[in-house]
Design an enzyme around this catalytic site. Structure first.
Site, PDB file in Angstrom:
ATOM      1  CB  THR A  13       7.124   1.343   7.787  1.00  0.00           C
ATOM      2  OG1 THR A  13       6.151   2.192   8.395  1.00  0.00           O
ATOM      3  CG2 THR A  13       6.519   0.000   7.486  1.00  0.00           C
ATOM      4  CB  VAL A  14      11.158   0.626   4.841  1.00  0.00           C
ATOM      5  CG1 VAL A  14      12.074  -0.287   4.040  1.00  0.00           C
ATOM      6  CG2 VAL A  14       9.788   0.691   4.186  1.00  0.00           C
ATOM      7  CE  LYS A 109       6.867   5.191  -2.425  1.00  0.00           C
ATOM      8  NZ  LYS A 109       6.355   4.129  -1.599  1.00  0.00           N
ATOM      9  CD  GLU A 133      14.082  -5.025  -7.428  1.00  0.00           C
ATOM     10  OE1 GLU A 133      14.990  -5.359  -8.186  1.00  0.00           O
ATOM     11  OE2 GLU A 133      12.916  -4.811  -7.830  1.00  0.00           O
ATOM     12  CB  VAL A 136       8.745  -0.307  -8.409  1.00  0.00           C
ATOM     13  CG1 VAL A 136       7.488  -0.653  -9.200  1.00  0.00           C
ATOM     14  CG2 VAL A 136       9.243   1.080  -8.795  1.00  0.00           C
ATOM     15  N   GLY A 138       7.439  -3.405  -3.734  1.00  0.00           N
ATOM     16  CA  GLY A 138       7.931  -4.017  -2.497  1.00  0.00           C
ATOM     17  C   GLY A 138       8.909  -5.144  -2.743  1.00  0.00           C
ATOM     18  N   GLY A 190       1.157   0.076   8.315  1.00  0.00           N
ATOM     19  CA  GLY A 190       2.319   0.747   7.710  1.00  0.00           C
ATOM     20  C   GLY A 190       2.284   0.749   6.194  1.00  0.00           C
ATOM     21  CE  LYS A 208       5.178   2.167  -5.041  1.00  0.00           C
ATOM     22  NZ  LYS A 208       4.069   1.669  -4.199  1.00  0.00           N
TER      23      LYS A 208
HETATM   24  N1  HSE Z   1       2.334   3.423   0.184  1.00  0.00           N
HETATM   25  C1  HSE Z   1       2.941   2.469  -0.662  1.00  0.00           C
HETATM   26  C2  HSE Z   1       1.879   1.515  -1.178  1.00  0.00           C
HETATM   27  C3  HSE Z   1       3.996   1.715   0.123  1.00  0.00           C
HETATM   28  O1  HSE Z   1       0.768   1.552  -0.655  1.00  0.00           O
HETATM   29  O2  HSE Z   1       2.125   0.780  -2.117  1.00  0.00           O
HETATM   30  C4  HSE Z   1       4.892   0.843  -0.717  1.00  0.00           C
HETATM   31  O3  HSE Z   1       5.532   1.550  -1.746  1.00  0.00           O
END
Ligand code: HSE
Length: 324
Positions: A13-14, A109, A133, A136, A138, A190, A208
């Site tokens: 995804t990222v 994380k 960055e 935590v 996004g 995602g 986080k």
């Molecule tokens: N699974 C994580 C969330 C993705 O739902 O926040 C982003 O860190």
């Protein structure tokens, strides 16, 4: 002209978001970097590590390899961007990358929480950058804010929604979806971890909160110091009862600091409409901070999602590239 080459670990995804944004914005990014540094900089992804090349589109396959060590051994690669997730292989590769004098950027994380300060310590010893960055909240730059903007101050309290998928699931259920339907949409978008129990059981938020606690207090807490309850026990009836009372149930992460105590928790809480986190719905994240000198601050934005998280990853990469 200076080249800055990235080795990407992972194309999920990222990782795919990082690749696509760079593809679309590369000319503009290089022009901005060149302007900032006074040197022409050509920034690009040189190689991508994946487990199975056949899963991906032909257009990216020529950059892919199933041998991660190839990226680490490549003298032309300046920075390793770790986006495979999990803690075992990811941690090993990040340590190996730093040992090989590469900068490291990650959104992981779980790996940071698991190794506590070891990656940061190693980066310091090697004189390399280690930035995270995107790990935590996004796209919300909370790490930069705590590390730089508020560096002279002290966090007294933090109350936050730092898991996008559970916030999305709770929001969908309150709108009438079943738990299964909400999970399925979160998966399609995602938002969920590869192992969704990490989100649902509150581990993702705990990792986080651990990172934010380290940045706020200098102490990296272990999992035994964070009271953790997931959303698995919350029923549609409880969400409806809360709604009837004008409240919303959210998975809330808290840090409270008194003179001699640090209280840390991740748990579902019923919030009234006056609460600053009440309006934070869907995959949005938010943090309400109370500082000793600066007073109250509120940060909010997309906490999960491909392009949203990739933007934060690229922010770290570009900042390292600009420093040379
Ligand atoms: N699974 C994580 C969330 C993705 O739902 O926040 C982003 O860190």
């Amino acid at each position: 002209m200076k080249s800055f080459r990235i080795g990407l670990l992972g194309f999920g995804t990222v990782g795919s978001g990082v690749y696509r944004i760079l593809e679309a914005q590369r000319a503009q990014i290089c022009a901005r970097l060149s302007e900032q540094t006074g040197t022409r900089i050509d920034l690009s992804i040189k190689r991508i590590f994946v487990r199975d090349i056949n899963k991906y589109d032909e257009s990216v396959r020529s950059l892919m390899t199933t041998d991660a060590q190839e990226l680490i051994d490549d003298p032309e690669i300046d920075l390793i961007c770790e986006l495979i997730g999990g803690d075992t292989l990811a941690l090993d590769l990040m340590h190996r990358a730093l040992a090989a004098d590469k900068h490291v950027v990650t959104a992981n994380k779980m790996a940071i929480f698991t190794c506590q300060n070891s990656l940061a310590d190693m980066a310091r010893k090697k004189g390399k950058a280690f930035r995270y960055e995107a790990s935590v909240m996004g796209v919300v730059p909370i790490i930069r804010v705590l590390k730089e903007s508020l560096a002279s101050d002290e966090v007294l309290e933090l109350c936050a929604i730092i898991n996008g998928s559970t916030n999305f699931i709770l929001t969908k259920i309150s709108e009438g979806a079943s738990y299964e339907q909400a999970m399925e949409i979160a998966q399609q978008l995602g938002y969920l971890e590869a192992d969704p129990s990490s989100d649902v059981d509150g581990y993702d938020a705990m990792y986080k909160l651990g990172i934010l606690t380290q940045l706020s207090t200098g102490h990296f807490p272990s999992s035994t110091e964070i009271h953790r309850v997931g959303i698995g026990t919350i029923t549609a009836e409880q969400i409806e009862s809360a709604r009837a009372l004008g409240q919303k149930i959210k998975l809330v992460a808290r840090l409270q600091r008194t003179d001699d105590r640090l209280l840390l928790s991740v748990q579902p809480e019923a919030l009234t409409s006056e609460h600053p986190l009440y309006a934070i719905d869907g995959s949005l994240n938010a943090a309400a901070l109370t500082m000793r000198y600066a007073g109250k601050l509120f940060l909010s934005g997309a906490g999960a999602g491909s392009y949203e998280t990739a933007t934060a990853v690229l922010g770290d990469i570009l900042s390292i590239a600009a420093q040379g």
